[in-house]
Design a protein around this motif. Structure first.
Motif, short mmCIF file in Angstrom:
data_model
loop_
_atom_site.label_atom_id
_atom_site.label_comp_id
_atom_site.label_asym_id
_atom_site.label_seq_id
_atom_site.Cartn_x
_atom_site.Cartn_y
_atom_site.Cartn_z
N UNK B 192 0.85 -1.20 0.00
CA UNK B 192 0.00 0.00 0.00
C UNK B 192 0.88 1.24 0.00
N UNK B 193 1.60 1.45 -1.11
CA UNK B 193 2.64 2.49 -1.08
C UNK B 193 2.08 3.90 -1.05
N UNK B 194 0.79 4.09 -1.32
CA UNK B 194 0.24 5.43 -1.19
C UNK B 194 -0.31 5.71 0.22
N UNK B 195 -0.31 4.69 1.08
CA UNK B 195 -0.91 4.86 2.41
C UNK B 195 0.11 4.62 3.52
N UNK B 196 0.90 3.58 3.40
CA UNK B 196 1.83 3.22 4.47
C UNK B 196 3.18 3.89 4.20
N UNK B 197 3.68 4.64 5.18
CA UNK B 197 4.94 5.38 4.98
C UNK B 197 6.16 4.56 5.34
#
Lengths: 417, 417
Positions: B192-197
């Motif tokens: 989830x690269x747009x959500x999890x940093x």
């Protein structure tokens, strides 16, 4: 031709030699690199002429040809850039924290090089010298994978730098131009997780998504800059107009240019006519929201896609918003975490804007165009990170190091017996 | 059951609320979390009893059962841990650099939260509360994916923390225990690269390799600790012996325990008999090289695999080396970049050891067991990074933040017109 892995292993071995140099020796290395580039100017220009001829034969667009082209002035700028990096402060060995515990244990945090950095980039051959200089300044080795259009130029520049390294008794592989130019070689490079410490892809969104997709090594992304200017109700309109014109028109093709203007409804009738006149005078095409279209004669209506776009051109999306919170909501929806600007007369509004947004750079009453390593005091930059880890915003030599612990004692143990 | 993405989006929204709290409010939140855990002790222990019963029915080994088990004392320790984190200095909002340019532009670097952190870990349920406390201290949200053996315990702890959050008007999703316990859910979370940093996998090498393989989000790895003690020719033998016994025997199952002893040939005949007696008295099994086997009666010969092993047990590899450079070469070949120790009387030798090795923590005349966030002054740790990016070595709350730029002006532009 050596394989990607062979080249990477050679780079790691040479990087270890660079890491063991002190700051003065690393600076001497950079000065030798600059001198060698100067000496090899004719070879570099000849190689570039081959790239240019091949690109012209393929019918490459003029803008791309200009990015690819080297001349005496551009080589001189490259040389000056390497000398400039030599003169910057040395991040390696900096003690960033020091404590002495009650039992006498001295704890230091000390900056050390990252190791091996892989740069993946597109047409501009000057990146080859710039990136090599910054990586070596910070004690690292670098593997360069430039665009195939610039292969002869990149090879000539890397070979020149390699000669300088060897003259300083450092393995030429500390600056390695990847020999294998198949696209698969990028994937191989990005998966060498025991050898490559960091990959930095720089270029179009396609390249960066490709790298992110395939990387097994840590990656710092430099995605697009969808930068916003919010003109608050309390803004000085002349000041806001200066920020708008500087941000949109002085160099529209760069990532810190403005893409969207957000205007507080209470100041729209006052500000938008000024903005419309100034933008029109400079040939800026406007995509306007319902509430602002009347101010921009002949403008196209702004779409969702316009709000998300990095135009990289003299095009601007304009939207009137009810208040600061609506501006924040817009930026959270459409922004790219790069740089946001607020023009305001109210410190409280500025504080709220800073607090609510997570972008890498926030400007209060200053132009987005200052979002740049040189302008922000880094001396030089290897890119602008929109990855929220390790480095965020413009990255200089310090971002190519990491802090570790050095602990000195006199025989202290955790459980004395 | 919500999907992984639904939970992650909810966590991000709640994390935004946490990020907007000031330090005092975040500390109040942590104290409320501690009080709620205390109040919910009975529910947590009941949930843990279910996990224990299921694990016992599956024939789980005693050591693993012990790690899984909670009791009143362990819940109290968890509560005390959360209160301790509340009392630590606040990393968020720290100004780490400040410059004012000649044109009046004020440039600050300021620490801000990372955003959403995904923790992936194994059996110990106390990690759930520890990780949540540190993540929220630094203004982040956290998604927790613990081992399925501890699912009831983790769910009960997260639910308790969620009640505390809601009582403070923060979305309970700021601490989210993943509901979907299929192994595929870990992969989904890691992509989830747009959500999890940031993702932090903590546990055995298998878990970490699995995470590294599938991650599209930035990952900080905590691989094994193959820690070395090098006893230089100039070492004080009594001091070196203290470091050896503390490093190997006080808690052999942790990552900062010693695995390999390297001894300079010139001091071997003097040091190894002392070492042999002390190790034998403590039941340590030795795997000795050719040159040291005579000192360790009945020892097995050391193999390549022994030099690379993290024994996590009362087992030690021993090797005599010709000099410091040979010790460095051994550590470069077999080490894991975690923690290395030198016992020496010569500062020059210590300096060379520090300079030549790239491990996260270097100890000079001090025990490897100090390689720990608490001991090194971080107050608490979320793990020990062997990834050479963002954080290297023990990671505390500060490592869960990132520095960004805040620039304030009075209408400055880059190209005045």
């Amino acid at each position: 031709m050596r394989t990607v892995k062979e080249q990477a292993l050679a780079c790691r071995a040479a990087a270890q030699q660079v890491a063991e140099l002190d700051g003065a020796a690393r600076n001497a290395l950079l000065l030798a690199m600059a001198a060698q580039l100067e000496q090899d100017e004719a070879q570099i220009l000849a190689a570039n002429a081959q790239d240019m001829a091949a690109a012209a034969a393929r019918g490459t667009a003029a803008a791309l040809l200009d990015r690819l082209r080297l001349d005496a002035a551009r080589v001189a700028a490259m040389v000056a850039g390497v000398r400039h990096v030599a003169g910057l402060p040395d991040p390696v060995g900096q003690v960033t924290r020091e404590d002495v515990r009650a039992d006498g244990l001295r704890i230091q945090r000390v900056r050390v090089p990252l190791g091996v950095i892989a740069m993946i980039y597109e047409a501009r051959p000057n990146v080859t010298a710039d990136a090599a200089a910054l990586c070596l300044k910070a004690g690292n080795g670098v593997i360069l994978r430039g665009g195939s259009e610039a292969q002869q130029s990149n090879r000539a520049i890397a070979a020149s730098l390699g000669r300088a390294l060897q003259a300083c008794c450092i393995g030429a592989a500390a600056v390695s131009a990847l020999e294998d130019l198949r696209r698969e070689s990028i994937i191989e490079l990005l998966q060498l997780s025991d050898i490559v410490d960091l990959a930095i892809p720089r270029g179009g969104e396609g390249l960066i998504r490709f790298a992110a997709e395939h990387a097994r090594v840590p990656l710092i992304k430099h995605y697009k800059g969808v930068c916003h200017l919010f003109v608050d109700a309390s803004a000085d309109t002349a000041l806001a107009l200066r920020l708008l014109i500087d941000g949109k028109t002085t160099r529209p093709a760069v990532c810190n240019a403005l893409e969207t203007l957000l205007v507080h409804a209470d100041i729209a009738a006052q500000f938008l006519p000024l903005a419309a006149a100034a933008l029109q005078a400079r040939g800026v095409e406007v995509r306007a929201c319902e509430r602002s279209r009347d101010f921009f004669a002949g403008s196209r209506p702004a779409t969702e896609a316009d709000y998300a776009a990095e135009f990289l051109d003299l095009v601007l999306a304009v939207r009137v918003v009810d208040d600061l919170d609506a501006a924040i909501a817009h930026i959270r929806s459409y922004g790219s975490d790069h740089t946001e600007v607020i023009a305001t007369g109210e410190p409280v509004q500025a504080q709220r804007f800073i607090q609510a947004l997570r972008s890498a750079v926030i400007m209060v009453n200053a132009s987005s165009r200052f979002s740049d390593g040189g302008e922000l005091g880094l001396g030089a930059e290897i890119g602008i990170s929109t990855t929220r880890l390790h480095a965020y915003g413009p990255m200089g030599a310090e971002s190519l190091t990491i802090e570790r612990y050095v602990v000195s004692g006199t025989g202290q143990v955790r459980h004395p017996q």
